[in-house]
Design a protein around this motif. Structure first.
Motif, PDB file in Angstrom:
ATOM      1  N   PHE A  84       0.852  -1.187   0.000  1.00 32.82           N
ATOM      2  CA  PHE A  84       0.000   0.000   0.000  1.00 32.82           C
ATOM      3  C   PHE A  84       0.889   1.239   0.000  1.00 32.82           C
ATOM      4  O   PHE A  84       1.745   1.400   0.876  1.00 32.82           O
ATOM      5  N   THR A  85       0.691   2.082  -0.998  1.00 30.55           N
ATOM      6  CA  THR A  85       1.429   3.327  -1.110  1.00 30.55           C
ATOM      7  C   THR A  85       0.427   4.479  -1.130  1.00 30.55           C
ATOM      8  O   THR A  85      -0.785   4.275  -1.009  1.00 30.55           O
ATOM      9  N   GLY A  86       0.930   5.701  -1.261  1.00 28.62           N
ATOM     10  CA  GLY A  86       0.048   6.863  -1.279  1.00 28.62           C
ATOM     11  C   GLY A  86       0.312   7.740  -2.481  1.00 28.62           C
ATOM     12  O   GLY A  86       1.412   7.751  -3.037  1.00 28.62           O
ATOM     13  N   TYR A  87      -0.698   8.492  -2.883  1.00 26.84           N
ATOM     14  CA  TYR A  87      -0.519   9.494  -3.927  1.00 26.84           C
ATOM     15  C   TYR A  87      -1.312  10.739  -3.565  1.00 26.84           C
ATOM     16  O   TYR A  87      -2.121  10.729  -2.624  1.00 26.84           O
ATOM     17  N   TYR A  88      -1.077  11.813  -4.295  1.00 26.07           N
ATOM     18  CA  TYR A  88      -1.698  13.093  -3.960  1.00 26.07           C
ATOM     19  C   TYR A  88      -1.780  13.950  -5.212  1.00 26.07           C
ATOM     20  O   TYR A  88      -1.265  13.578  -6.282  1.00 26.07           O
ATOM     21  N   GLU A  92       2.953   2.615  10.339  1.00 21.92           N
ATOM     22  CA  GLU A  92       3.027   3.366  11.592  1.00 21.92           C
ATOM     23  C   GLU A  92       1.678   3.929  12.004  1.00 21.92           C
ATOM     24  O   GLU A  92       1.349   3.988  13.189  1.00 21.92           O
ATOM     25  N   ASP A  93       0.853   4.335  11.042  1.00 18.38           N
ATOM     26  CA  ASP A  93      -0.432   4.946  11.360  1.00 18.38           C
ATOM     27  C   ASP A  93      -1.554   3.926  11.562  1.00 18.38           C
ATOM     28  O   ASP A  93      -2.637   4.289  12.020  1.00 18.38           O
ATOM     29  N   GLY A  94      -1.325   2.664  11.206  1.00 16.36           N
ATOM     30  CA  GLY A  94      -2.361   1.650  11.396  1.00 16.36           C
ATOM     31  C   GLY A  94      -3.665   1.995  10.709  1.00 16.36           C
ATOM     32  O   GLY A  94      -4.723   2.083  11.337  1.00 16.36           O
ATOM     33  N   PHE A  95      -3.619   2.189   9.393  1.00 15.33           N
ATOM     34  CA  PHE A  95      -4.768   2.635   8.598  1.00 15.33           C
ATOM     35  C   PHE A  95      -5.867   1.573   8.590  1.00 15.33           C
ATOM     36  O   PHE A  95      -5.632   0.420   8.235  1.00 15.33           O
ATOM     37  N   ARG A  96      -7.080   1.939   8.997  1.00 21.52           N
ATOM     38  CA  ARG A  96      -8.249   1.054   8.977  1.00 21.52           C
ATOM     39  C   ARG A  96      -9.418   1.869   8.447  1.00 21.52           C
ATOM     40  O   ARG A  96      -9.943   2.725   9.146  1.00 21.52           O
ATOM     41  N   ARG A  97      -9.844   1.604   7.208  1.00 27.86           N
ATOM     42  CA  ARG A  97     -10.832   2.516   6.637  1.00 27.86           C
ATOM     43  C   ARG A  97     -11.555   1.875   5.460  1.00 27.86           C
ATOM     44  O   ARG A  97     -10.973   1.136   4.675  1.00 27.86           O
ATOM     45  N   ARG A 107       2.728  13.028   3.431  1.00 27.30           N
ATOM     46  CA  ARG A 107       2.139  11.810   3.990  1.00 27.30           C
ATOM     47  C   ARG A 107       2.120  10.692   2.954  1.00 27.30           C
ATOM     48  O   ARG A 107       2.418   9.539   3.263  1.00 27.30           O
ATOM     49  N   ALA A 108       1.769  11.054   1.714  1.00 26.51           N
ATOM     50  CA  ALA A 108       1.752  10.046   0.656  1.00 26.51           C
ATOM     51  C   ALA A 108       3.146   9.481   0.424  1.00 26.51           C
ATOM     52  O   ALA A 108       3.318   8.271   0.217  1.00 26.51           O
ATOM     53  N   GLY A 109       4.165  10.359   0.479  1.00 23.13           N
ATOM     54  CA  GLY A 109       5.529   9.936   0.185  1.00 23.13           C
ATOM     55  C   GLY A 109       6.109   8.965   1.197  1.00 23.13           C
ATOM     56  O   GLY A 109       7.004   8.181   0.859  1.00 23.13           O
ATOM     57  N   ARG A 110       5.615   9.018   2.433  1.00 19.93           N
ATOM     58  CA  ARG A 110       6.184   8.109   3.432  1.00 19.93           C
ATOM     59  C   ARG A 110       5.335   6.856   3.630  1.00 19.93           C
ATOM     60  O   ARG A 110       5.608   6.054   4.524  1.00 19.93           O
ATOM     61  N   THR A 111       4.306   6.694   2.803  1.00 21.72           N
ATOM     62  CA  THR A 111       3.435   5.525   2.920  1.00 21.72           C
ATOM     63  C   THR A 111       3.945   4.405   2.028  1.00 21.72           C
ATOM     64  O   THR A 111       3.973   4.527   0.801  1.00 21.72           O
ATOM     65  N   ARG A 112       4.348   3.343   2.644  1.00 25.32           N
ATOM     66  CA  ARG A 112       4.773   2.129   1.934  1.00 25.32           C
ATOM     67  C   ARG A 112       4.614   0.970   2.917  1.00 25.32           C
ATOM     68  O   ARG A 112       5.558   0.606   3.621  1.00 25.32           O
ATOM     69  N   ASP A 113       3.409   0.430   2.974  1.00 27.26           N
ATOM     70  CA  ASP A 113       3.022  -0.479   4.040  1.00 27.26           C
ATOM     71  C   ASP A 113       2.531  -1.818   3.509  1.00 27.26           C
ATOM     72  O   ASP A 113       2.099  -1.938   2.360  1.00 27.26           O
ATOM     73  N   THR A 114       2.586  -2.806   4.376  1.00 35.20           N
ATOM     74  CA  THR A 114       1.905  -4.071   4.117  1.00 35.20           C
ATOM     75  C   THR A 114       0.495  -3.989   4.703  1.00 35.20           C
ATOM     76  O   THR A 114       0.122  -2.988   5.310  1.00 35.20           O
ATOM     77  N   GLY A 115      -0.281  -5.041   4.545  1.00 36.84           N
ATOM     78  CA  GLY A 115      -1.646  -5.060   5.057  1.00 36.84           C
ATOM     79  C   GLY A 115      -2.517  -5.958   4.212  1.00 36.84           C
ATOM     80  O   GLY A 115      -2.052  -6.962   3.665  1.00 36.84           O
TER      81      GLY A 115
END
Length: 343
Positions: free
Chosen positions: A91-95, A277-282, A312-320
């Motif tokens: 999971f990554t982020g964009y803006y 780190e943010d524990g995204f649940r949505r 915020r998008a740039g530092r998002t690189r998560d598993t899940g």
């Protein structure tokens, strides 16, 4: 096994490329489900569900417009379906970036933002990034919308939309127009492969800094990503609204997600759980796509417009994990095949 996967893809209304293994879940298995703002997710779902053509989706869209119980709506008419294709979840982020620029080449603003060429072929790869940039294959054809910093243009193309603020305050809003259909490759991974950085060190900020410190090598680094994006002006979208996504509707910060449509139907609600780190649940809605978004468990979260969203998008690189919410009958249609092969 391939034949069974193809049958499941057809039952779900997905392309035959979607050969992942499906698993039905219960809402109680979605971590954080009860605490989410389901009304916000429903509002985002309503933004694009009117464009869905299949009968079951159209019926659900009509019901969604009348409900006053968002959580009950999703729990009553959908079932959670987990698709896995053997690849690791990412999971990554964009803006939507906002760039400084000019209507004519001016100082650092020398890279043209091109609109879609009228001779772009309907199929097959076209000119590479290097041929367009170094070779000037499109110069002098009146395709320039604006001029921006060359490095910022590269990242604008990765995001797929943005705003260019001109001298005097005028703002041009850009939306994705088309691409050259050349393969996308990560310049961050290229820097890692060259031994310049370790994987954990790479970010958009780090890449920008390296390219600016090494202008000649940096330009050649950008060419390693052969993919090139063309834009269109979308100034009819009000400033307070999000940019247009793949469904040609405004997307919503922290509720829109870009997915691989070979696995997830555009317009479908999706539950996102990240282990970052943010524990995204949505609960989000699949309203966008991207050339780098490939796989059943690959998604890009839209964080909004401007510098803070970009950080915020740039530092998002998560598993899940990503769990689709499908109309209940579509989900039940796959149950006999799933039971027949418990593995």
């Amino acid at each position: 096994m391939i034949r069974r996967a193809a049958a499941l893809a057809l039952a779900l209304g997905l392309p035959l490329a979607a050969t992942a293994s499906p698993k039905l879940l219960g809402f109680e298995q979605l971590r954080g489900w009860a605490e989410d703002d389901h009304a916000a997710a429903l509002e985002t779902f309503l933004e694009t569900c009117r464009d869905l053509r299949d009968r079951d989706w159209k019926a659900l869209c009509a019901l969604a417009r009348e409900t006053d119980d968002a959580r009950g709506f999703f729990e009553l008419f959908f079932l959670p379906v987990l698709f896995e294709d053997g690849r690791d979840a990412l999971f990554t982020g964009y803006y939507e970036p906002e760039l400084r620029g000019s209507e004519v080449p001016d100082g650092r603003y020398v890279a043209p933002v091109y609109r879609v060429p009228d001779d772009l072929p309907a199929e097959g790869p076209w000119l590479t990034r290097q041929e367009i940039d170094e070779g000037g294959a499109l110069s002098g054809r009146g395709l320039e919308i604006a001029y921006v910093d060359p490095v910022e243009l590269f990242f604008l193309q990765i995001q797929g939309s943005g705003r260019v603020r001109l001298p005097g305050g005028k703002v041009i809003r850009l939306g994705y127009g088309a691409a050259n259909r050349q393969p996308y490759s990560s310049i961050g991974q290229e820097l890692v492969a060259r031994g310049v950085y370790e994987p954990h060190q790479v970010s958009a900020r780090v890449i920008r800094s390296w390219v600016r410190r090494n202008p000649d090598d940096g330009r050649k680094l950008l060419w390693t990503n052969r993919s090139y994006v063309f834009f269109r002006e979308v100034n009819e979208v009000p400033p307070e609204r999000g940019p247009l996504g793949a469904m040609n509707r405004s997307i919503t910060p922290l509720r829109t997600v870009a997915i691989d449509p070979a696995y997830v139907p555009l317009g479908a609600p999706v539950w996102i759980e990240t282990e970052g780190e943010d524990g995204f649940r949505r609960l989000m809605v699949a309203q966008d796509t991207g050339s780098a978004i490939k796989g059943a468990q690959r998604a890009d979260i839209f964080f909004g417009t401007g510098r803070m969203a970009g950080k915020r998008a740039g530092r998002t690189r998560d598993t899940g994990r990503l769990v689709m919410l499908l109309p209940i009958q579509r989900a039940w249609d796959m149950l006999p095949q799933t039971l027949a092969d418990p593995a």
